[in-house]
Design a protein around this motif. Structure first.
Motif, mmCIF file in Angstrom:
data_model
loop_
_atom_site.group_PDB
_atom_site.id
_atom_site.type_symbol
_atom_site.label_atom_id
_atom_site.label_comp_id
_atom_site.label_asym_id
_atom_site.label_seq_id
_atom_site.Cartn_x
_atom_site.Cartn_y
_atom_site.Cartn_z
ATOM 1 N N GLY A 20 33.554 31.192 -41.654
ATOM 2 C CA GLY A 20 32.264 31.515 -42.232
ATOM 3 C C GLY A 20 31.796 32.912 -41.909
ATOM 4 N N MET A 21 32.479 33.596 -40.995
ATOM 5 C CA MET A 21 32.146 34.963 -40.634
ATOM 6 C C MET A 21 33.431 35.762 -40.498
ATOM 7 S SD MET A 21 29.184 34.408 -37.741
ATOM 8 C CE MET A 21 27.677 35.288 -38.100
ATOM 9 N N ASN A 34 28.428 37.968 -41.361
ATOM 10 C CA ASN A 34 28.770 37.448 -42.687
ATOM 11 C C ASN A 34 28.319 38.375 -43.808
ATOM 12 O OD1 ASN A 34 26.002 37.087 -42.514
ATOM 13 N ND2 ASN A 34 26.012 35.094 -43.564
ATOM 14 N N HIS A 35 28.108 39.674 -43.482
ATOM 15 C CA HIS A 35 27.594 40.561 -44.520
ATOM 16 C C HIS A 35 28.278 41.922 -44.580
ATOM 17 C CE1 HIS A 35 25.359 42.874 -41.446
ATOM 18 N NE2 HIS A 35 25.095 41.705 -40.912
ATOM 19 N N THR A 36 29.061 42.307 -43.583
ATOM 20 C CA THR A 36 29.701 43.624 -43.606
ATOM 21 C C THR A 36 30.950 43.628 -44.475
ATOM 22 O OG1 THR A 36 28.883 44.098 -41.388
ATOM 23 C CG2 THR A 36 30.697 45.453 -42.191
ATOM 24 N N LEU A 37 31.791 42.623 -44.341
ATOM 25 C CA LEU A 37 33.044 42.549 -45.086
ATOM 26 C C LEU A 37 32.990 41.523 -46.220
ATOM 27 C CD1 LEU A 37 35.479 42.684 -42.036
ATOM 28 C CD2 LEU A 37 34.835 44.553 -43.552
ATOM 29 N N ARG A 38 31.846 40.900 -46.392
ATOM 30 C CA ARG A 38 31.617 39.958 -47.490
ATOM 31 C C ARG A 38 30.117 39.924 -47.772
ATOM 32 N NH1 ARG A 38 33.110 34.154 -45.102
ATOM 33 N NH2 ARG A 38 34.756 35.335 -44.081
ATOM 34 N N ARG A 39 29.726 39.187 -48.781
ATOM 35 C CA ARG A 39 28.316 38.998 -49.067
ATOM 36 C C ARG A 39 27.936 37.560 -48.746
ATOM 37 N NH1 ARG A 39 27.673 42.187 -54.874
ATOM 38 N NH2 ARG A 39 28.051 44.291 -54.052
ATOM 39 N N PRO A 40 26.779 37.354 -48.098
ATOM 40 C CA PRO A 40 26.373 35.976 -47.783
ATOM 41 C C PRO A 40 26.315 35.119 -49.036
ATOM 42 C CG PRO A 40 24.968 37.556 -46.648
ATOM 43 C CD PRO A 40 25.813 38.348 -47.598
ATOM 44 N N ASP A 41 26.771 33.889 -48.899
ATOM 45 C CA ASP A 41 26.782 32.951 -50.015
ATOM 46 C C ASP A 41 25.493 32.135 -49.983
ATOM 47 O OD1 ASP A 41 27.242 31.094 -51.952
ATOM 48 O OD2 ASP A 41 29.029 30.224 -51.036
ATOM 49 N N PRO A 42 24.621 32.309 -50.972
ATOM 50 C CA PRO A 42 23.342 31.577 -50.950
ATOM 51 C C PRO A 42 23.510 30.067 -50.971
ATOM 52 C CG PRO A 42 23.298 33.360 -52.567
ATOM 53 C CD PRO A 42 24.719 33.213 -52.119
ATOM 54 N N ALA A 43 24.651 29.582 -51.455
ATOM 55 C CA ALA A 43 24.868 28.141 -51.539
ATOM 56 C C ALA A 43 25.519 27.565 -50.289
ATOM 57 C CB ALA A 43 25.726 27.827 -52.762
ATOM 58 N N PRO A 51 23.114 31.117 -45.682
ATOM 59 C CA PRO A 51 22.687 31.831 -46.891
ATOM 60 C C PRO A 51 22.141 33.223 -46.632
ATOM 61 C CG PRO A 51 21.032 30.232 -46.237
ATOM 62 C CD PRO A 51 22.190 30.036 -45.308
ATOM 63 N N MET A 52 21.788 33.561 -45.387
ATOM 64 C CA MET A 52 21.211 34.864 -45.101
ATOM 65 C C MET A 52 22.126 35.652 -44.166
ATOM 66 S SD MET A 52 18.168 33.938 -42.406
ATOM 67 C CE MET A 52 17.335 32.898 -43.594
ATOM 68 N N ARG A 53 21.797 36.919 -43.990
ATOM 69 C CA ARG A 53 22.583 37.779 -43.110
ATOM 70 C C ARG A 53 22.503 37.269 -41.671
ATOM 71 N NH1 ARG A 53 22.960 43.498 -44.626
ATOM 72 N NH2 ARG A 53 22.438 43.948 -42.465
ATOM 73 N N MET A 54 23.667 37.183 -41.031
ATOM 74 C CA MET A 54 23.733 36.750 -39.643
ATOM 75 C C MET A 54 24.767 37.580 -38.916
ATOM 76 S SD MET A 54 23.543 32.595 -39.940
ATOM 77 C CE MET A 54 22.141 31.776 -40.692
ATOM 78 N N ALA A 55 24.494 37.870 -37.662
ATOM 79 C CA ALA A 55 25.435 38.612 -36.827
ATOM 80 C C ALA A 55 25.354 38.080 -35.412
ATOM 81 C CB ALA A 55 25.123 40.109 -36.846
#
Length: 728
Positions: free
Chosen positions: A290-291, A332-341, A345-349
């Motif tokens: 997931g990350m 989950n947002h630098t090398l991919r885009r968060p999946d809202p589903a 669903p939001m940016r996490m680090a």
């Protein structure tokens, strides 16, 4: 397209990470020039066979009289050089498949090993179906343990195989010299720097290019005199997302660099003092998690002392002190885009780190010609911290939260008795005091307390301490037959293993309804019989090793889905295990070499009668090599059987069984040309027929975060590569 997204969102590289590939290329050019000018200097380099023989005999490094360099052939089946129990290989030698990206990628080419795939790199090694701290892995004498609660940064992810001189594998609980646990085996990634007989320079370098953007640069240079030496080892490796046999892109891009330096003092042939330091970093996209791993920072420092041939009784004294730090960032947002589903669903680090400090001291005694005793002590402390953020908050602005402290201290002794010229009895024992303290103020949510309102709650075991004294030992008989060139052995070993960080802290629940895993997971105890034999003739070498064991309180992960989403439970069961490996190398005529190997692992949950999960299927490898002058060519045919024995939704902290897996066969080809004694070119094509397949052990699940994959990560399709190496 994923590739376009990556271009629009470049991977995070700080200034140092951006500069490293260029620095390595410039260093490679400069070092190659320096090395060529010093090609006539004494190389004083030991061969892989000399290393293996010396280790098997218990002796120190030996330098062959002939110092000329002979470049090795491409290796496709790793065979034991001394006995089936101990495998010694040269990680700098060319091999098929594609040169390894990390320690797990290298080990899976040795019969008996497999790897749990997460993406393009940073898999987790498995030996005989056993995972995690059941496999003791040391790099240059020290463990480099990861910090991620779901082993996104497995210990072998920090190891660049080609930066080491030899890899030694001891199967089963058949040594007590290298730390606690090790019920499945021990792996040593080692560096050997022979003393200079006169001032000179040694150089070893290689570069690799291949499909899917693969490119590696490796530099290893040593300069010294009889009294001092300095050694610099650096490497950089990169790959883009690969495509499987169906042409589908698998998110798997990665980039890594490592740099290590050593300074040694060698006043005579018997004394060595060495100071080492190293660092590295990288990133990796994970198809099965997931990350992604945004940073894999590593810092290592060490100081060692070795004195040999001291006297008639006290033969050797060795000591080592080391410090390692692994600092790992995932998001989950630098090398991919968060999946809202998705569940995220939001940016996490989340950033996690582990700081390890350890020491080891040992002495070797000889009592006449018949007895040799190695005795010593070792100790290791670990502190794990984390911090995290979600949404637009910056994780780096958050305070570090303590997660755990762990400590182990042990005393060991291993005695070898040469009962006769043809037989030996080897036995050892160790006692370890192991402890762990739970420093988590809150549990639930994400690592580092990022969950906030995501089911976080006060930790009922906060600041609780667990401690145990655990004994381990083995005894083994070895014999050389007089009538045939055969050596056989039989040994019984017992290893008591304290639960590791992942087993204590990653699972959300403990056994028998316990409030969490930390409070109730019991130590694991393995008792195992190992037997084997090796035949070494003029044209035929053959070996076989087998094992059967009983594991009391085997630590098993159970995946279940509750009202709040996926959950994991660490439980204790009893287990039966057995299996083995076999291999043969036949030289029917001078230029031709035929090799084959077979590996099988079996396990049963003795508490329920069900199969033990995460067991690799039957794996056979057939290799052919033809050499004529400076040319050689060959191939590897790997055949893997279907796996019908599985335990659905059970496994370990990284992977779980989802069902049966299909068998497959892979054909790979290679060729090699020795331009001169010091320069070699190797080319290869892996998976020539572009087979679409998936390994049984690649169903990656993220136990620490609860995001388990439900489909296998398919393997790379047809892959072409070229490797150019030089050794001066």
């Amino acid at each position: 397209m994923i590739t376009n997204k990556l271009r629009a969102q470049p991977a995070p590289r700080d200034a140092g990470l951006r500069r490293m590939p260029l620095m390595l290329k410039l260093a490679a050019s400069a070092l190659a020039t320096s090395a060529m000018t010093a090609a006539s200097a004494e190389t004083d380099t030991e061969t892989g066979v000399a290393v293996a023989v010396a280790r098997a005999a218990g002796a120190g490094p030996a330098v062959p009289a002939d110092a000329s360099v002979v470049l090795p052939p491409v290796e496709v089946v790793a065979s034991p050089l001394a006995m089936p129990l101990v495998v010694v290989t040269d990680p700098k030698a060319p091999r098929q498949p594609l040169p390894a990206s990390d320690g797990a990628d290298y080990l899976k080419t040795i019969p008996g090993f497999a790897s749990i795939r997460s993406g393009g790199t940073n898999g987790d090694p498995v030996l005989r179906g056993m995972f995690g701290s059941r496999l003791n892995i040391l790099a240059n004498g020290a463990p480099t343990l990861g910090a991620c609660p779901s082993r996104m940064d497995s210990p072998t992810s920090y190891i660049a195989p080609e930066s080491y001189d030899k890899v030694t594998v001891v199967k089963g609980p058949q040594t007590v010299l290298y730390g606690p646990g090790a019920s499945a085996g021990t792996v040593l990634f080692e560096r050997v720097t022979p003393r200079f007989g006169k001032p000179g320079v040694r150089f070893d370098g290689s570069t690799v290019g291949g499909s899917f953007g693969r490119n590696d640069q490796n530099v290893d240079m040593t300069a010294g005199t009889p009294d001092v030496y300095g050694r610099v080892i650096a490497n950089h490796a990169h790959a883009q997302d690969y495509r499987d046999g169906n042409g589908r892109t698998v998110p798997s891009q990665w980039d890594k660099w490592n740099a290590d330096a050593a300074f040694g003092w060698t006043p005579d042939d018997r004394t060595r003092v060495e100071l080492t330091a190293g660092g590295g970093d990288g990133y990796a996209r994970y198809a099965g998690r997931g990350m992604d791993g945004v940073h894999f920072r590593r810092e290592t420092f060490g100081l060692s002392f070795d004195k040999r041939d001291i006297g008639d009784v006290l033969e050797r004294v060795e000591a080592r002190v080391y410090y390692n730090e692994a600092d790992h960032l995932m998001d989950n947002h630098t090398l991919r885009r968060p999946d809202p589903a998705s569940s995220m669903p939001m940016r996490m680090a989340s950033e996690v780190r582990r700081r390890t400090f350890g020491a080891r001291a040992a002495a070797t005694f000889r009592f006449g010609d018949d007895f040799k005793l190695v005795a010593g002590v070792d100790a290791q402390s670990n502190r794990l911290d984390s911090r995290a953020a979600m949404g637009r908050r910056n994780y780096a602005d958050q305070p570090w939260n303590a997660q755990a402290t762990m400590w182990n201290g042990g005393a060991f002794g291993e005695l070898t008795w040469h009962a006769s010229d043809a037989s030996r009895v080897i036995g050892g024992a160790r006692a370890d005091y192991a402890s762990a303290r739970d420093k988590r103020a809150m549990t639930g949510g994400m690592a580092g307390g990022m969950g906030g309102g995501m089911s976080s709650r006060p930790n009922p075991t906060f600041d609780d301490d667990r401690a145990r004294v655990l004994p381990s030992g083995f005894v083994r008989y070895e014999r050389d037959l007089a009538a045939l060139p055969v050596t056989w052995y039989a040994g019984i070993g017992h290893a008591a293993r304290f639960p590791d960080y992942w087993e204590l802290f990653s699972a959300k629940r403990g056994p028998d309804g316990a409030i969490n895993a930390f409070s109730a997971v019991r130590p694991e105890q393995t008792t195992q019989l190992d037997v084997g034999a090796r035949y070494g003739g003029d044209r035929l070498d053959a070996w076989v090793s087998a094992y059967a064991g009983y594991v009391r309180d085997f630590i098993l992960f159970d995946y279940a889905r509750g009202r709040m989403g996926p959950s994991t439970q660490a439980t204790n069961v009893d287990a039966r295990i057995m299996g083995g490996e076999a291999g043969v190398a036949w030289r029917p005529v001078g230029p031709l070499r035929v090799e084959a190997s077979l590996a099988y692992a079996w396990g049963r949950n003795a508490s329920t009668g069900a199969p033990l999960p995460q067991m690799p299927p039957l794996d056979a490898r057939f290799g052919l090599e033809y050499t004529r002058g400076a040319w050689s060519a060959g191939g590897l045919w790997r055949v893997v059987a279907p796996q019908h024995r599985y335990a659905r939704n059970q496994g370990n902290v990284v992977g779980k069984d989802f069902g049966p897996s299909a068998g497959f066969g892979l054909l790979s080809l290679h060729a090699q040309y020795n331009v001169r004694k010091t320069v070699q070119i190797s080319v290869g094509i892996d998976n020539v027929l572009n087979k679409a397949y998936a390994e049984h052990l690649n169903l990656a699940g993220n136990a620490g975060f609860g995001y388990a994959a439900h489909v296998p990560v398919t393997e790379p399709g047809r892959t072409a590569w070229v490797r150019v190496s030089t050794k001066l």
